[in-house]
Design a protein around this motif. Structure first.
Motif, short mmCIF file in Angstrom:
data_model
loop_
_atom_site.label_atom_id
_atom_site.label_comp_id
_atom_site.label_asym_id
_atom_site.label_seq_id
_atom_site.Cartn_x
_atom_site.Cartn_y
_atom_site.Cartn_z
N SER A 120 26.79 43.64 38.27
CA SER A 120 27.59 43.47 37.05
C SER A 120 28.66 42.40 37.26
N ARG A 121 28.84 41.60 36.26
CA ARG A 121 29.90 40.59 36.28
C ARG A 121 30.94 40.88 35.19
N SER A 122 30.90 42.08 34.63
CA SER A 122 31.79 42.42 33.52
C SER A 122 33.24 42.60 33.97
N ASN A 123 33.47 42.94 35.24
CA ASN A 123 34.82 43.11 35.76
C ASN A 123 34.89 42.45 37.13
N HIS A 124 34.94 41.13 37.14
CA HIS A 124 34.87 40.36 38.38
C HIS A 124 35.97 40.72 39.36
N ASP A 125 37.14 41.11 38.88
CA ASP A 125 38.23 41.49 39.79
C ASP A 125 37.88 42.74 40.58
N ARG A 126 37.08 43.61 40.01
CA ARG A 126 36.75 44.88 40.66
C ARG A 126 35.41 44.81 41.41
N GLN A 127 34.43 44.09 40.87
CA GLN A 127 33.08 44.06 41.46
C GLN A 127 32.57 42.62 41.47
N HIS A 128 32.23 42.13 42.67
CA HIS A 128 31.78 40.74 42.77
C HIS A 128 30.98 40.53 44.06
N ARG A 129 30.18 39.47 44.01
CA ARG A 129 29.45 39.07 45.21
C ARG A 129 30.42 38.34 46.13
N LEU A 130 30.30 38.62 47.42
CA LEU A 130 31.14 37.94 48.40
C LEU A 130 30.64 36.51 48.58
N ARG A 131 31.50 35.65 49.11
CA ARG A 131 31.17 34.23 49.25
C ARG A 131 31.12 33.81 50.72
N GLY A 132 30.63 32.62 50.92
CA GLY A 132 30.60 32.04 52.26
C GLY A 132 29.74 32.84 53.22
N ASP A 133 30.26 33.02 54.45
CA ASP A 133 29.51 33.75 55.48
C ASP A 133 29.28 35.21 55.10
N LEU A 134 30.07 35.73 54.18
CA LEU A 134 29.96 37.13 53.78
C LEU A 134 29.00 37.34 52.60
N ALA A 135 28.44 36.26 52.06
CA ALA A 135 27.56 36.36 50.89
C ALA A 135 26.28 37.12 51.19
N THR A 136 25.86 37.10 52.45
CA THR A 136 24.68 37.87 52.84
C THR A 136 25.03 38.73 54.04
#
Length: 118
Positions: A55-71
């Motif tokens: 879900s991208r409806s509440n990006h502050d609460r739930q989001h995909r991590l970036r960079g080295d943490l994305a996977t």
């Protein structure tokens, strides 16, 4: 009996919801601590993971991590890693296994993970 790595977080998912399982023993302990400290927020987290893990409806609460943490490597496979903010410091990190329609909780704690500080 206490849950352990690989166990389902709660009852089997109904219908088209995702199965949510513990990816590590540390995640089990952290989840239990979050439940003790913020039960309502932890339940909302579980409901979000079961119904809409991307879900991208509440990006502050739930989001995909970036960079080295994305996977995150789990069970020999690199999977998308996401994070859910349960409390101001508490986090749940999870990876999405589309093939098995399973969410693996790989980190849960009332404390913010140190790898994103700085």
């Amino acid at each position: 009996m206490s849950p352990k790595r690989g166990d389902r977080v709660t009852v089997p998912p109904p219908g088209d919801e995702w199965d949510v399982r513990f990816g590590s023993s540390d995640a089990v302990r952290g989840w239990e601590e979050l439940c003790r400290l913020a039960l309502a927020n932890t339940r909302r987290c579980l409901e979000a993971l079961r119904s809409e893990p991307r879900s991208r409806s509440n990006h502050d609460r739930q989001h995909r991590l970036r960079g080295d943490l994305a996977t995150h490597r789990h069970n020999g496979r690199d999977l998308e890693q996401w994070e859910y903010e349960v409390t101001s410091g508490g986090r749940v990190r999870y990876v999405i296994d589309d093939g098995n329609r399973t969410i693996w909780i790989v980190y849960a704690s009332p404390r913010h993970p140190k790898d994103t500080d700085g």
